[in-house]
Design an enzyme around this catalytic site. Structure first.
Site, PDB file in Angstrom:
ATOM      1  N   ASP A 235       0.875  -1.178   0.000  1.00 24.58           N
ATOM      2  CA  ASP A 235       0.000   0.000   0.000  1.00 24.58           C
ATOM      3  C   ASP A 235       0.908   1.223   0.000  1.00 24.58           C
ATOM      4  OD1 ASP A 235      -2.228   1.860   0.500  1.00 24.58           O
ATOM      5  OD2 ASP A 235      -3.357   0.061   1.004  1.00 24.58           O
ATOM      6  N   HIS A 257       2.073   1.661  -3.156  1.00 25.48           N
ATOM      7  CA  HIS A 257       1.202   2.564  -3.907  1.00 25.48           C
ATOM      8  C   HIS A 257       1.835   3.943  -4.022  1.00 25.48           C
ATOM      9  CE1 HIS A 257      -2.670   0.033  -3.004  1.00 25.48           C
ATOM     10  NE2 HIS A 257      -1.705  -0.660  -3.587  1.00 25.48           N
TER      11      HIS A 257
END
Length: 398
Positions: A235, A257
């Site tokens: 993430d 991410h």
């Protein structure tokens, strides 16, 4: 490697036939920075505390924690094993030093955590060389993150005037570190969740929502520095939801991410990301505003000297229509200007996206984006068509 550009074929960095000499030169510098960061981390050996701590202030059993925390200022957690469902609460006295030694590990229990909290004023938290905080994530991972079974967040930090140095974290069940701090330095961290990658973890047992360091929107987060860290996760590598005067530099992020500004009902201003490498991320740089949250502001955010290699979806993504939905669900919808973005600067951003990826994506609402300036932004991909809707930065052709 630092003196030979031909070595850039290593680790998926492409030859000069594909990239400009300027990009190659910058990539060499960034790879050298990464090597330096690794050296800085693995050579970190804390001094003076290992021999000076009294035996009574060394914690070897979970039942001893409260007594030691209440009576000592120099504390060592030595190969501590925490029972499932219990929380390691480390509310440190002013001026304390806390050292992690050996393996600090947590046993399974289905809850949201956090597994550990660290709080205090004027404190130092360090990790001895070869120490590890093991969240034992595979016991919880189901490929769905917070949308599946309950999974604990690993660490919550709430501090003022603090230094966290040399912390080694492995396999967070969910979000790794929730950060709430003023006058805080985080440096020489290694967060390693490679074991949770799709294709590495067993089918439907991979990690998700494993943010690395998340500056939360519940706290002011003023005067924070994050530097010389290596993060492998699934993430946001770094996520900032509220902040003032924050510097993030000398990072290596893989599989994340990206470097993220996450606009909510709060103010984010005077933030600098610099001198970092992002590899195999969904997004290299991600600026998002949450459409279902209250009013907020993003102002004076600078990204400079960033190399983005093999981004999967976007090299740079700026979106004012973000919805937090389960993995795989579309996030289409109209943008909103309730969290305007002022003075978003990009300087010397180079890299590439994988096949099908979009180098630059911008979606701004009407009267939502103001006074951006982008210089030397060059992200390549087989789809050379950037997508800019609602706004185009100064000095940039979209």
């Amino acid at each position: 490697m630092c003196n030979n550009k031909s070595s850039l074929s290593y680790a998926g960095i492409y030859s000069s036939s594909n990239y400009s000499n300027k990009y190659l030169h910058w990539t060499v510098k960034m790879m050298c920075l990464f090597v330096y960061t690794l050296f800085a981390y693995f050579s970190f050996i804390p001094v003076s505390f290992q021999t000076s701590v009294e035996e009574a202030c060394i914690v070897k059993e979970f039942e001893e924690v409260n007594n030691v925390i209440n009576n000592c200022e120099d504390i060592i957690l030595d190969n501590l094993d925490i029972p499932g469902g219990d929380q390691l609460i480390l509310n440190l006295s002013e001026g304390s030093t806390l050292t992690f030694r050996g393996n600090t590990s947590f046993n399974f229990y289905e809850w949201t955590g956090p597994l550990m909290t660290i709080s205090g004023n004027n404190i130092k938290v360090i990790g001895e060389k070869d120490s590890v905080i093991d969240g034992r994530g595979p016991l919880w991972w189901d490929g769905q993150g917070t949308w599946g079974s309950k999974k604990p967040r690993l660490l919550k930090i709430q501090v003022t005037n603090a230094v966290f140095d040399g912390i080694n974290i492995k396999d967070c069940p969910s979000l790794c570190a929730m950060v709430n701090g003023d006058n805080l330095v985080i440096k020489n961290w290694f967060i390693n969740i490679l074991e949770g990658d799709e294709g590495v973890a067993p089918e439907n047992k991979f990690a998700h929502n494993t943010d690395g360091l998340h500056l939360e929107h519940y706290y002011s987060n003023e005067n924070v520095t994050i530097e010389n860290c290596v993060i492998y996760n699934q993430d946001d590598c770094i996520a900032i939801a509220r902040a003032k005067n924050v510097t993030v530099r000398n990072l290596f992020c893989h599989g994340s991410h990206g470097l993220t500004i996450s606009g909510t009902n709060s103010t984010i201003e005077d933030v600098l990301f610099e001198n970092s490498i992002i590899t195999m991320a969904e997004n290299g740089i991600h600026v998002k505003t949450h459409v279902l949250d209250g009013d907020g502001l993003i102002k004076n955010v600078v990204y400079r000297n960033i190399t983005i290699l093999d981004a999967k979806n976007y090299g740079i993504s700026v979106e004012q229509n973000y919805l937090n939905l389960p993995a795989g669900q579309p996030q289409d919808g109209p943008p909103s200007n309730h969290i305007p973005i002022y003075n978003l600067s990009m300087q010397n951003i180079y890299g590439n996206v994988l096949s099908g990826g979009i180098p630059v994506f911008i979606l701004c609402a009407d009267e939502g984006c103001f006074d951006w300036k982008w210089e030397n932004v060059n992200i390549l991909g087989d789809n050379q068509n950037n997508n800019c809707t609602g706004y185009v930065p100064k000095e940039y052709e979209c």
